[in-house]
Design a protein around this motif. Structure first.
Motif, short mmCIF file in Angstrom:
data_model
loop_
_atom_site.label_atom_id
_atom_site.label_comp_id
_atom_site.label_asym_id
_atom_site.label_seq_id
_atom_site.Cartn_x
_atom_site.Cartn_y
_atom_site.Cartn_z
N SER A 1 0.81 -1.21 0.00
CA SER A 1 0.00 0.00 0.00
C SER A 1 0.85 1.26 0.00
CB SER A 1 -0.90 0.01 1.24
OG SER A 1 -0.12 0.08 2.42
N GLU B 1 0.34 3.60 2.04
CA GLU B 1 0.57 3.89 3.46
C GLU B 1 1.82 3.20 3.97
OE1 GLU B 1 -3.45 4.73 2.32
OE2 GLU B 1 -2.30 2.87 2.16
N TYR B 2 2.02 1.95 3.55
CA TYR B 2 3.23 1.24 4.00
C TYR B 2 4.48 1.86 3.38
CZ TYR B 2 6.26 -2.38 5.74
OH TYR B 2 7.25 -3.03 6.42
N GLU C 1 4.89 4.97 2.68
CA GLU C 1 5.15 6.19 3.45
C GLU C 1 5.79 5.86 4.79
OE1 GLU C 1 1.29 7.89 3.64
OE2 GLU C 1 1.26 8.49 1.51
N LYS C 2 5.35 4.78 5.42
CA LYS C 2 5.94 4.36 6.69
C LYS C 2 7.41 3.98 6.49
CE LYS C 2 3.60 1.82 9.58
NZ LYS C 2 2.92 0.67 10.27
#
Length: 259
Positions: A73, A75-76, A78-79
């Motif tokens: 994702s 989001e991952y 970005e993490k």
């Protein structure tokens, strides 16, 4: 690729030193983490703290920021960037297979791998700088070879008399022959990799550098023991780049996340 986290820690904390003509440089190579979420996140954070305390010249993350079954994702991604920027010293990132070539898997989210690769390039390779709180400027292939402008992930940097080269040669057969589109992607990237290998070795000879460090996530294919145990079909994606790397008559060390 799946490996136990304790083994990964040992590999990641290995400090490599090269000495020649009274010069040396110290750095840390790590990869294949975090895998088992969320419990490995705490371990990963502890490892980053330990690396920061060790104060290496820089660190190299040699692919696989997650397991092949973790969703690919945004989001991952970005993490991952936030973790990379929590390193005090510069961190250089070589893209692994779990970040994109394996993203078509159901558990990984059923993404289009090539779309995920494009996303990584647009969000994690936005300029010439490394990751980290303290950054260094990298020479990217896209900046010195306009015909390969797409391949912003391929880079090199110099530390003393050593030249470090990052190549995008991941696992999962280097994205070769999974689909017609993946084969076309491989062919384009392979041409860029071959040109970057040649550029780096010519630079080292011209500048009289004394050593190469080549960083490739799929570097396990250089190991004779691994190659003898695998089916020929799993080597065809490396059929051009690996022989060229092995034939170069120049001192070199290969760093990958399998060792």
């Amino acid at each position: 690729m799946r490996t136990s986290f304790p083994k990964i820690i040992l590999l990641s904390l290995l400090v490599l030193a090269f000495g020649a003509h009274a010069e040396s440089t110290r750095f840390i190579a790590l990869g294949d983490m975090p895998y088992s979420l969320p419990k490995d996140l705490v371990r990963y954070e502890r490892l980053i703290k330990a690396i920061n305390a060790d104060k290496p010249a820089f660190s190299i993350f040699v692919g696989d920021t997650k397991s092949g079954d973790t969703p690919c994702s945004d989001e991952y991604m970005e993490k991952t960037t936030r973790y990379f920027n929590s390193f005090d010293a510069p961190l250089i990132y070589s893209i692994g297979d779990n970040e994109w070539t394996d993203c078509h898997r159901t558990l990984a989210g059923g993404y289009d791998p090539i779309e995920r690769l494009e996303r990584i390039r647009k969000t994690q390779f936005v300029d010439q700088n490394s990751f980290g709180k303290r950054r260094i400027s990298l020479t990217r292939q896209a900046d010195v070879m306009p015909q390969f402008a797409k391949f912003v992930e391929n880079s090199l940097w110099v530390k003393g008399k050593f030249v470090f080269v990052s190549l995008h040669i991941p696992g999962s057969n280097n994205n070769y022959e999974r689909t017609p589109a993946s084969t076309q992607e491989y062919l384009e990237r392979n041409a860029a990799n071959l040109a970057w290998i040649e550029y780096a070795f010519q630079l080292a000879q011209k500048k009289k550098f004394c050593w190469h460090c080549v960083c490739i996530p799929g570097g396990h294919v250089l190991l004779p023991t691994w190659r003898s145990q695998q089916h020929e079909q799993w080597l065809c994606g490396y059929a051009q780049s690996v022989p060229i790397l092995c034939r170069k008559n120049y001192p070199a060390h290969f760093v990958d996340s399998w060792r």
